[in-house]
Write a protein that holds these residues in place. Structure first.
Motif, PDB file in Angstrom:
ATOM      1  N   ARG A   1     -27.671 110.733  43.135  1.00 17.00           N
ATOM      2  CA  ARG A   1     -26.239 110.489  43.260  1.00 17.00           C
ATOM      3  C   ARG A   1     -25.861 109.485  44.350  1.00 17.00           C
ATOM      4  O   ARG A   1     -25.032 108.608  44.123  1.00 17.00           O
ATOM      5  N   PRO A   2     -26.430 109.556  45.555  1.00 24.31           N
ATOM      6  CA  PRO A   2     -26.030 108.584  46.580  1.00 24.31           C
ATOM      7  C   PRO A   2     -26.301 107.132  46.191  1.00 24.31           C
ATOM      8  O   PRO A   2     -25.639 106.233  46.711  1.00 24.31           O
TER       9      PRO A   2
ATOM     10  N   GLY B   1     -26.154 105.992  43.006  1.00 30.13           N
ATOM     11  CA  GLY B   1     -25.492 105.668  41.743  1.00 30.13           C
ATOM     12  C   GLY B   1     -26.318 105.929  40.503  1.00 30.13           C
ATOM     13  O   GLY B   1     -26.193 105.211  39.504  1.00 30.13           O
TER      14      GLY B   1
ATOM     15  N   PRO C   1     -22.495 107.671  49.443  1.00 34.59           N
ATOM     16  CA  PRO C   1     -23.020 106.579  48.617  1.00 34.59           C
ATOM     17  C   PRO C   1     -23.678 105.500  49.467  1.00 34.59           C
ATOM     18  O   PRO C   1     -23.247 105.223  50.587  1.00 34.59           O
TER      19      PRO C   1
ATOM     20  N   GLU D   1     -25.611 101.532  49.192  1.00 37.10           N
ATOM     21  CA  GLU D   1     -25.960 100.339  48.427  1.00 37.10           C
ATOM     22  C   GLU D   1     -27.385  99.936  48.779  1.00 37.10           C
ATOM     23  O   GLU D   1     -27.708  99.685  49.943  1.00 37.10           O
TER      24      GLU D   1
END
Length: 322
Positions: free
Chosen positions: A56-57, A59, A171, A173
């Motif tokens: 989940r973190p 994506g 989240p 990137e």
């Protein structure tokens, strides 16, 4: 399995990258003895530490797939699934005509990921795809079957200096460096920082710092890949349950406390709780289903499927074992 082997496996479950010399110190044995046992388990039990992303973190979405196939096509279909980089836990169940596996997809393409996958894998007679909504046990969480191998003081001495990943991690990137590091850690989660730096073409300090950042953020964890039958010859069984929504979280949390449970997750679909249990024999499994699982409130239906062969676990294609 001998006590020292179980202790070593348990230590690597706590932290897959913990140095062998630290394990040896905690266990009160020589580093050479631990190194020999580690090499032996890698050879005989397929032991491997695998670097994995917390879905989940970063994506990602996880799908639990269930495919039915004619007996003549099942093994070939399972092997095709196991060869893919986006699959985990590819197993034959129910006499070899059912295939179960997990599929990891990026969130922007998650809705049609199972359809696109199956377009490339003809041969299935029916398919069920359920999205995993919450993980109660498995992945970055610790399987509790070996909690008796090390005492609490030893476990505390081996615990990493990073918080355990969970579904609520912020989240993150991923960078180009992250993708290079993850590819290398998927092959060998215990690769040295020097080897990782050489592959990423950067300074070793940069690699150390970035891996620490990923682990601190809850985005990176290290899973232990091992033939569970060598931990006491347990038989694996997939269990699907229909649980009333008001009881779903409580039942999932209860399963996470059962040492027989290797995996438990809430899913979409009519059967909304999926689990994998390890039991030494059929009588034990019967008792677990009737006495422990049957005692949980809110469970309306239970379906079981014995696992007859595991082709892939957390990240590698399993070697055939008799």
């Amino acid at each position: 399995m001998e006590t020292l082997n179980l202790q070593l496996v348990h230590a690597l479950q706590i932290d897959g990258r913990v140095p062998l010399r630290r394990i040896a110190s905690v266990l009160g044995v020589s580093e050479q003895a631990v190194a020999r046992r580690y090499a032996m388990l890698c050879e005989t039990a397929g032991l491997r530490v695998v670097g994995r992303l917390n879905p989940r973190p970063v994506g990602q979405t996880v799908w639990a797939l269930r495919l039915q196939s004619v007996p003549s096509a099942a093994l070939g279909l399972a092997r095709s699934l196991a060869a893919r980089e986006d699959t985990r836990w590819v197993q034959l169940a129910s006499g070899g005509t059912e295939i179960i596996c997990h599929l990891v997809a990026q969130r922007d393409s998650a809705q049609d990921a199972p359809v696109r996958l199956l377009d490339r894998l003809p041969g299935a007679t029916s398919v069920t795809a359920q999205r995993v909504l919450r993980l109660f046990k498995g992945g970055p969480t610790t399987w509790g079957a070996l909690t008796s191998a090390l005492d609490r003081e030893q476990q505390a001495a081996l615990a990493p200096d990073f918080p355990p990943p969970d579904a609520w991690s912020a989240p993150l990137e991923l960078t180009d460096l992250d993708h290079v590091l993850l590819a290398a850690l998927t092959r060998d989660g215990r690769a040295t920082y020097a080897a990782l730096a050489a592959e990423a073409r950067c300074h070793e300090s940069t690699v150390r710092r970035r891996i620490a950042q990923l682990r601190t953020a809850g985005a990176l964890f290290f899973a232990l890949d091992i033939d569970e039958r060598l931990l006491g010859s347990p038989g694996a069984t997939a269990i699907r349950m229909s649980v009333r929504p008001a009881h779903l979280a409580a039942v999932g949390a209860a399963l996470a406390e059962h040492h027989e449970v290797a995996y438990a997750g809430a899913t979409t679909g009519t059967t909304n709780l999926l689990a994998s249990v390890l039991c030494p024999d059929d009588e034990y499994l019967f008792g677990y289903l009737t006495d422990r699982l049957g005692a949980l409130p809110g469970v309306d239906a239970v379906e079981t499927a014995p696992i007859v062969r595991t082709l892939k676990r957390v990240g590698t294609v399993g070697r055939a074992r008799r």
